[in-house]
Design a protein around this motif. Structure first.
Motif, PDB file in Angstrom:
ATOM      1  N   VAL A 120      42.364   8.719 -39.311  1.00  0.00           N
ATOM      2  CA  VAL A 120      43.470   8.331 -38.539  1.00  0.00           C
ATOM      3  C   VAL A 120      44.429   7.033 -38.996  1.00  0.00           C
ATOM      4  CG1 VAL A 120      43.902   7.815 -36.140  1.00  0.00           C
ATOM      5  CG2 VAL A 120      42.492   9.563 -36.434  1.00  0.00           C
ATOM      6  N   ALA A 144      36.479  10.118 -39.509  1.00  0.00           N
ATOM      7  CA  ALA A 144      37.614  10.342 -38.594  1.00  0.00           C
ATOM      8  C   ALA A 144      38.379   9.351 -38.310  1.00  0.00           C
ATOM      9  CB  ALA A 144      37.150  11.132 -37.366  1.00  0.00           C
ATOM     10  N   ARG A 145      37.756   8.090 -37.902  1.00  0.00           N
ATOM     11  CA  ARG A 145      38.552   6.974 -37.573  1.00  0.00           C
ATOM     12  C   ARG A 145      39.299   6.193 -38.894  1.00  0.00           C
ATOM     13  NH1 ARG A 145      33.140   5.168 -37.510  1.00  0.00           N
ATOM     14  NH2 ARG A 145      32.629   3.513 -38.942  1.00  0.00           N
ATOM     15  N   GLN A 191      39.421  20.733 -35.484  1.00  0.00           N
ATOM     16  CA  GLN A 191      38.205  21.116 -35.961  1.00  0.00           C
ATOM     17  C   GLN A 191      38.339  22.540 -37.023  1.00  0.00           C
ATOM     18  OE1 GLN A 191      35.389  21.831 -32.954  1.00  0.00           O
ATOM     19  NE2 GLN A 191      34.662  19.732 -32.963  1.00  0.00           N
ATOM     20  N   LEU A 198      47.817  14.429 -38.501  1.00  0.00           N
ATOM     21  CA  LEU A 198      47.055  14.583 -37.533  1.00  0.00           C
ATOM     22  C   LEU A 198      46.514  15.941 -37.338  1.00  0.00           C
ATOM     23  CD1 LEU A 198      48.212  11.869 -34.816  1.00  0.00           C
ATOM     24  CD2 LEU A 198      46.284  11.762 -36.623  1.00  0.00           C
ATOM     25  N   GLN A 228      42.398  16.148 -37.577  1.00  0.00           N
ATOM     26  CA  GLN A 228      42.002  16.099 -36.107  1.00  0.00           C
ATOM     27  C   GLN A 228      41.289  17.464 -35.635  1.00  0.00           C
ATOM     28  OE1 GLN A 228      41.339  12.783 -36.637  1.00  0.00           O
ATOM     29  NE2 GLN A 228      41.068  12.621 -34.348  1.00  0.00           N
TER      30      GLN A 228
END
Length: 297
Positions: free
Chosen positions: A214, A210-211, A30, A24, A28
């Motif tokens: 994850v 992004a989703r 930046q 992660l 996640q």
């Protein structure tokens, strides 16, 4: 509770939490987004990417391919000893021929060509889609490359690594001594944490949303615990934790990973504008880390 069972449950928890956290961070944060990088920032990300490429190269050769070849060979030898693969009337000559034939390499090659075929179909269906990594330099590097091209390879990368993780967890779950389980768990934990970080970085580079990043990382983190749970169940029922079907599937997974490693990961990093010697050094360092871990894993 049985002490050995407690150790395995602890291994299960560790192999869920640590790789997820390591994945992660680049997924996640930046700072790791390649489209935001300029100057020194971009050079650092390029170096990290080269290290990740070396990790995947080492994981491919020293872990996935090596494990698949070893498991396939042992399963074939087991069946040969049982007389299941050779005719009774000519056992000796048939056994010699089957021992000489590279069944493991054939199965791995099948996985390689399977991805090659599927990707060719995907590219044929999406000939006009153009992929961009987010800035002019990355776009120039991938100009004319269909979006489905890199997205599909990122998915195959995730899928093959996840599949292999099940077998790593299975090896821990079937251990009969707590010392062996802990040693193997530590080696797999280090290996999977580094791979999770590298996988997340590659998902970012491929432009995966992004989703989905994850979701991929959560599923990847779950695979080793699932393997441990299966191994615990097998050990409690006194069953056999390995089989020819599992060895074949592991070989196919190794072949898919081989394809992505040499046709996506390494070419992408080698196209960057950093010093060739710097790229060589960090790719070699990543491979060295995986080679050292292979001593215990």
């Amino acid at each position: 509770m049985d002490p050995l069972l407690g150790v395995k449950i602890g291994c299960l928890a560790g192999l869920l939490v640590v790789p997820l956290l390591c994945g992660l961070i680049p997924a996640q944060v930046q700072w790791f987004q390649i489209n935001m990088a300029r100057g020194k920032h971009r050079r650092i990300l390029s170096i990290i990417g080269c290290f990740a490429a070396g990790v995947f190269l080492g994981a491919c050769i020293m872990h996935m391919v090596a494990d698949a070849l070893g498991d396939i060979k042992s399963e074939i030898e087991k069946y040969q000893q049982q007389g299941a693969l050779v005719p009774k009337q000519n056992t000796t000559s048939a056994s010699d021929d089957s021992e000489d034939y590279p069944f493991g390499e054939l199965i791995i090659s099948f996985g390689f060509f399977l991805v090659f075929f599927i990707e060719s179909v995907v590219l044929s269906c999406c000939p006009r889609a153009v992929h961009s990594h987010g800035d002019a330099e990355a776009h120039d590097d991938h100009k004319g490359t269909p979006e489905s091209h890199s997205s599909f390879r990122a998915f195959v990368l995730f899928l093959s690594l996840s599949f292999h993780s099940v077998f790593e967890g299975l090896a821990i779950g079937v251990q009969k001594e707590d010392t062996g389980a802990i040693q193997l768990c530590l080696a797999v934990l280090i290996h999977k944490a580094i791979v999770a970080f590298s996988l997340a970085l590659k998902l970012v580079q491929s432009g995966t949303k992004a989703r989905w990043r994850v979701l991929y990382l959560v599923v990847f983190a779950l695979m080793s615990p699932v393997g441990i749970a299966i191994g615990i169940g097998v050990s409690l029922t006194n069953g056999d934790g390995s089989g020819l079907a599992q060895a074949v599937l592991e070989g196919v997974a190794a072949g898919t990973f081989l394809y992505v490693t040499f046709l996506e990961i390494l070419p992408y990093e080698l196209r960057s504008h950093e010093s060739p010697l710097a790229k060589f050094a960090f790719i070699g360092f990543g491979f060295f880390i995986m080679a050292v871990i292979a001593i215990w894993a």
